[in-house]
Design an enzyme around this catalytic site. Structure first.
Site, PDB file in Angstrom:
ATOM      1  N   ASP A   1       0.839  -1.208   0.000  1.00 46.80           N
ATOM      2  CA  ASP A   1       0.000   0.000   0.000  1.00 46.80           C
ATOM      3  C   ASP A   1       0.875   1.259   0.000  1.00 46.80           C
ATOM      4  O   ASP A   1       0.524   2.269  -0.625  1.00 46.80           O
ATOM      5  CB  ASP A   1      -0.879  -0.042   1.257  1.00 46.80           C
ATOM      6  CG  ASP A   1      -2.117   0.811   1.151  1.00 46.80           C
ATOM      7  OD1 ASP A   1      -2.290   1.510   0.146  1.00 46.80           O
ATOM      8  OD2 ASP A   1      -2.936   0.786   2.095  1.00 46.80           O
TER       9      ASP A   1
ATOM     10  N   HIS B   1      -8.451  -1.736   9.268  1.00 48.18           N
ATOM     11  CA  HIS B   1      -7.473  -0.968   8.480  1.00 48.18           C
ATOM     12  C   HIS B   1      -7.854   0.503   8.580  1.00 48.18           C
ATOM     13  O   HIS B   1      -8.860   0.929   8.007  1.00 48.18           O
ATOM     14  CB  HIS B   1      -7.543  -1.469   7.030  1.00 48.18           C
ATOM     15  CG  HIS B   1      -6.697  -0.716   6.046  1.00 48.18           C
ATOM     16  ND1 HIS B   1      -5.580  -1.263   5.464  1.00 48.18           N
ATOM     17  CD2 HIS B   1      -6.807   0.531   5.518  1.00 48.18           C
ATOM     18  CE1 HIS B   1      -5.042  -0.386   4.622  1.00 48.18           C
ATOM     19  NE2 HIS B   1      -5.776   0.720   4.632  1.00 48.18           N
TER      20      HIS B   1
ATOM     21  N   HIS C   1      -6.882   4.758   8.522  1.00 44.62           N
ATOM     22  CA  HIS C   1      -6.017   5.855   8.086  1.00 44.62           C
ATOM     23  C   HIS C   1      -6.067   6.937   9.162  1.00 44.62           C
ATOM     24  O   HIS C   1      -7.090   7.111   9.825  1.00 44.62           O
ATOM     25  CB  HIS C   1      -6.493   6.401   6.732  1.00 44.62           C
ATOM     26  CG  HIS C   1      -6.067   5.553   5.571  1.00 44.62           C
ATOM     27  ND1 HIS C   1      -5.684   6.064   4.369  1.00 44.62           N
ATOM     28  CD2 HIS C   1      -5.957   4.206   5.453  1.00 44.62           C
ATOM     29  CE1 HIS C   1      -5.352   5.088   3.553  1.00 44.62           C
ATOM     30  NE2 HIS C   1      -5.515   3.936   4.176  1.00 44.62           N
TER      31      HIS C   1
ATOM     32  N   CYS D   1      -3.041  10.077   1.121  1.00 48.85           N
ATOM     33  CA  CYS D   1      -4.462  10.051   0.817  1.00 48.85           C
ATOM     34  C   CYS D   1      -4.682  10.878  -0.441  1.00 48.85           C
ATOM     35  O   CYS D   1      -4.448  12.090  -0.435  1.00 48.85           O
ATOM     36  CB  CYS D   1      -5.253  10.657   1.978  1.00 48.85           C
ATOM     37  SG  CYS D   1      -7.017  10.737   1.644  1.00 48.85           S
TER      38      CYS D   1
END
Lengths: 325, 325
Positions: free
Chosen positions: B21, B212, B214, B245
């Site tokens: 990622d 998960h 952010h 992002c």
């Protein structure tokens, strides 16, 4: 499951420190009229307390050399407490003359940090602050004492909790209205915060405790929640996340006001703050100080600030649907 | 007070996503041997799972065009699960050929996000992933499905929780081993996390759920704690905080592995991770990718990494003590 995740309207009082703790670290001088406009905007945004400035020597902190003018000329919105940092008797006299609502005194519970930062032993600081407290009491002005390094000292490491509580006890005996437990360099972690906060609130119920966290190691908001869980209802935070950490260049300093308010409002706590007005004020900071601010909310917006679909979205969808038939 | 602040040795499994990622968003190509060395270092640091790479088209994501070589040549440390992102049948065949331990499939629970990012409707994605799952089952390879936008879509806003649970149900019926609930753009907040996580764990006890998050709006660690409180025991995180992002330039992306591990270890949770080894690996990232990483732990160190006193400390103390006499 814990009830901490749902605020159910619990009132949390937010104290803005960016105008003092933040601006004093900036290399540029923010014009006096801009400082006044900023404090006025914060007053109308619904903050409970604003640390407006510092009555220190203008040569020591030139960025705040306009302390008197700012404190005298800001709008006084009813319900908002206008506090200021005061290092000594001279500062206290100046602050009281300028009609400061509350004097905020500072010393460290770490002997090494106190000597390195204030050039006094802790006992010398305590003796000096005792005189300031007596003066404030004569003048009828409330006092808050900010204790630095409560959750650790960047030079000594952990500070014995007994040392923290001994100073809390001595200041409580002097009749201070408030004590701020400061995580000066971001060493606090949730179980420690919960333990120290709950003990302090239980032992000195007449003292208004404020918690002051730095996000230096990413634990700022979690520490706020642990402190709320332990009974704390008042927090320092800094607009835009202003104010770095001298021991860790590039790392975060104070927890960011609009990040804390955004998170607490998402969780159903009532900060009394108009988040839109707060974010508007934070978005004006880069023009005032000449650089970007750490605030994630300034960068990313609130969680439901949505973004437009890509320009070619309709074409993408048409092609996808065509494949389906 | 909640018991969440004290882990009491509760085991939390950490899944590293930085190698996939994170690196897929980097403009530079990290040399294959450096990727292998990085995965090996992470394996020995004690991570439970590592998303090694992505078996996507080399033209779509050139940064990961060496997926086969990396997956084949990494050291396989017993107990560590080596997973990889797989977008379609071709990717699944490649991943299985390269002896990938687990296939990680992705679709979004937001129709708009799925069309914009994957160029398919959700039903088209589901049909395609169903075939991949059947192939994986034939090959005896476990499957994890990562559901994007579970906690909100950057274009649609909130996604109905019934939509999230409907897809969880359909994938559970297909026999997937794990489902990752992804907060793709940092819209999750603790009470929502607690509610969705506890419902998912209760409804599908045979599925291993991973969370998960952010840190886009500063709530990453608090969301991890809310999820643990709701029963989650497995989390994605990214070394150095790699991976931004796309909707908020400059904002944080994935929660940072060493920040989460540092915080959880401070709180008495057992991540099984050697924090020193993890921080060492994170400190090597800037040389690999050519820029600083967001990690606050890389910048500030662990909470008890103390700093030396100022060079003139002894003189300051002498002067202070002289004043006292």
């Amino acid at each position: 499951m814990s009830s901490i995740w749902n605020g159910h309207g619990t009132r949390i009082r937010m104290c803005e420190v960016g105008t003092r703790d933040g601006l004093q670290m900036e290399p540029c001088f923010v014009p006096t009229e801009d400082k006044i406009a900023l404090v006025n905007a914060l007053s109308h945004a619904g903050l409970a307390k604003i640390e407006v400035t510092s009555f220190t020597s203008p040569t020591a902190i030139p960025a705040l050399r306009d302390a008197e003018i700012v404190m005298r000329e800001i709008e006084r919105v009813p319900g908002v407490v206008y506090t200021a940092l005061v290092p000594n008797m001279r500062g206290a006299e100046r602050a009281i003359d300028a009609r400061t609502d509350e004097l905020n005194l500072v010393m460290s519970v770490s002997e090494t940090h106190n000597i390195a930062n204030l050039r006094m032993t802790r006992e010398q600081s305590f003796a000096s602050l005792s005189q300031v407290i007596a003066l404030a009491h004569q003048a009828g002005v409330p006092v808050n004492v900010s204790l630095s390094c409560v959750f650790g000292c960047p030079m000594e490491g952990d500070v014995a909790e007994s040392e923290v509580f001994a100073f809390a006890q001595r200041f409580a005996e002097l009749g201070v209205q408030g004590i701020t437990l400061c995580d000066t360099t971001g060493m606090a972690f949730p179980p420690q915060v919960a333990r120290i906060t709950s003990h302090a609130i239980k032992c000195w119920p007449a003292v208004q405790f404020t918690l002051h966290f730095h996000n230096t190691r990413g634990m700022g908001l979690s520490n706020v929640l642990a402190a709320i869980d332990a009974g704390a209802r008042q927090f320092d935070a800094s607009l835009g996340g202003l104010g770095g950490c001298p021991y860790a260049p590039g790392a975060s300093g104070n927890v960011c006001s609009e990040e804390v308010v955004h998170a607490l409002e998402c969780m159903g706590y009532d900060t009394g703050v108009d988040l839109n007005a707060l974010v508007d004020a934070a978005r004006r900071l880069p023009d005032l100080i000449g650089h970007e601010v750490p605030s994630q909310i300034v960068k990313a917006g609130r969680r439901l600030d949505t973004h437009p679909v890509p320009a070619d979205f309709d074409a993408i969808r048409e092609r996808a649907l065509a494949r389906a038939t």
